[in-house]
Write a protein that holds these residues in place. Structure first.
Motif, PDB file in Angstrom:
ATOM      1  N   ILE A 274      58.282 -31.628 129.055  1.00 13.17           N
ATOM      2  CA  ILE A 274      59.440 -32.361 129.569  1.00 13.17           C
ATOM      3  C   ILE A 274      59.905 -33.398 128.550  1.00 13.17           C
ATOM      4  CG2 ILE A 274      60.169 -34.007 131.339  1.00 13.17           C
ATOM      5  CD1 ILE A 274      58.389 -32.394 133.290  1.00 13.17           C
ATOM      6  N   LYS A 275      58.972 -34.098 127.954  1.00 10.00           N
ATOM      7  CA  LYS A 275      59.329 -35.115 126.953  1.00 10.00           C
ATOM      8  C   LYS A 275      60.054 -34.475 125.771  1.00 10.00           C
ATOM      9  CE  LYS A 275      57.266 -38.738 124.128  1.00 10.00           C
ATOM     10  NZ  LYS A 275      56.030 -39.429 123.750  1.00 10.00           N
ATOM     11  N   PHE A 276      59.530 -33.353 125.280  1.00  8.07           N
ATOM     12  CA  PHE A 276      60.160 -32.666 124.154  1.00  8.07           C
ATOM     13  C   PHE A 276      61.550 -32.143 124.529  1.00  8.07           C
ATOM     14  CE2 PHE A 276      60.928 -28.545 122.033  1.00  8.07           C
ATOM     15  CZ  PHE A 276      61.088 -29.011 120.733  1.00  8.07           C
ATOM     16  N   LEU A 277      61.658 -31.498 125.681  1.00 10.22           N
ATOM     17  CA  LEU A 277      62.923 -30.890 126.073  1.00 10.22           C
ATOM     18  C   LEU A 277      63.998 -31.930 126.394  1.00 10.22           C
ATOM     19  CD1 LEU A 277      61.550 -27.930 128.201  1.00 10.22           C
ATOM     20  CD2 LEU A 277      62.531 -27.832 125.904  1.00 10.22           C
ATOM     21  N   LYS A 278      63.597 -33.093 126.867  1.00  5.32           N
ATOM     22  CA  LYS A 278      64.583 -34.154 127.121  1.00  5.32           C
ATOM     23  C   LYS A 278      65.146 -34.704 125.812  1.00  5.32           C
ATOM     24  CE  LYS A 278      63.411 -35.786 131.694  1.00  5.32           C
ATOM     25  NZ  LYS A 278      62.977 -36.921 132.516  1.00  5.32           N
ATOM     26  N   LYS A 279      64.328 -34.696 124.769  1.00  8.29           N
ATOM     27  CA  LYS A 279      64.765 -35.225 123.480  1.00  8.29           C
ATOM     28  C   LYS A 279      65.488 -34.188 122.620  1.00  8.29           C
ATOM     29  CE  LYS A 279      61.221 -38.739 122.885  1.00  8.29           C
ATOM     30  NZ  LYS A 279      60.158 -39.231 122.002  1.00  8.29           N
TER      31      LYS A 279
END
Length: 161
Positions: free
Chosen positions: A50-55
């Motif tokens: 989630i952190k990667f995909l949000k960025k």
């Protein structure tokens, strides 16, 4: 705007819910094989993905397209719709998501090989008609091999397959 989004399976769907559904159905290994995103490969966890995909906008779009067209099996986008991001696309009234497409590592490898072969044959046929004999520009052999070996890194291939 709300009327347009009523027929979009991504409308109101949280990224966490989408990733959880995909992982529960496919598993991390198949998601990595299909999407080639390292967040599904190196120490995969829901929070890290989630952190990667949000960025990372391009990666999120890749996952959303996979969710729409492989998991929900919605009809392919038209050329006009394809210009829009996956979250902005709508579908006609009455079109409902279907059961997810079952995938295995072997199936993903076969699909990737077929897409690569189709891409190369398209480039070969396009390239042969564009230039007259002896008119073809010289190309760096190393960059040509790199494009064939990894078509997702080729700027002429927007599909990343």
């Amino acid at each position: 705007m709300i009327e347009q989004q009523q027929n979009n399976p991504l409308h109101g769907l949280k990224l966490e819910t989408m990733i959880t559904e995909l992982v529960d159905f496919y598993d991390w290994k198949i998601l990595y094989a299909a999407l080639r995103l390292e967040c599904f490969h190196l120490n995969p966890s829901l929070a890290a993905c989630i952190k990667f995909l949000k960025k990372t906008e391009w990666a999120r779009e890749r996952v959303e397209n996979f969710y729409l067209y492989r998991f929900k099996r919605m009809p392919k986008a038209t050329a006009a719709q394809f210009e829009l991001k996956a979250r902005e696309r709508g579908f006609e009234d009455g079109i409902m998501p279907r059961k997810p497409q079952a995938l295995s590592l072997e199936m993903v490898a076969q699909m990737r090989a077929k897409a690569t072969a189709d891409y190369e044959s398209m480039n070969n046929s396009k390239g042969s008609s564009r230039f007259k004999k002896g008119d073809r520009p010289s190309s760096n052999a190393a960059s040509s091999r790199a494009k064939r070996a990894n078509p997702s890194q080729d700027p002429d291939n927007p599909w990343g397959k």
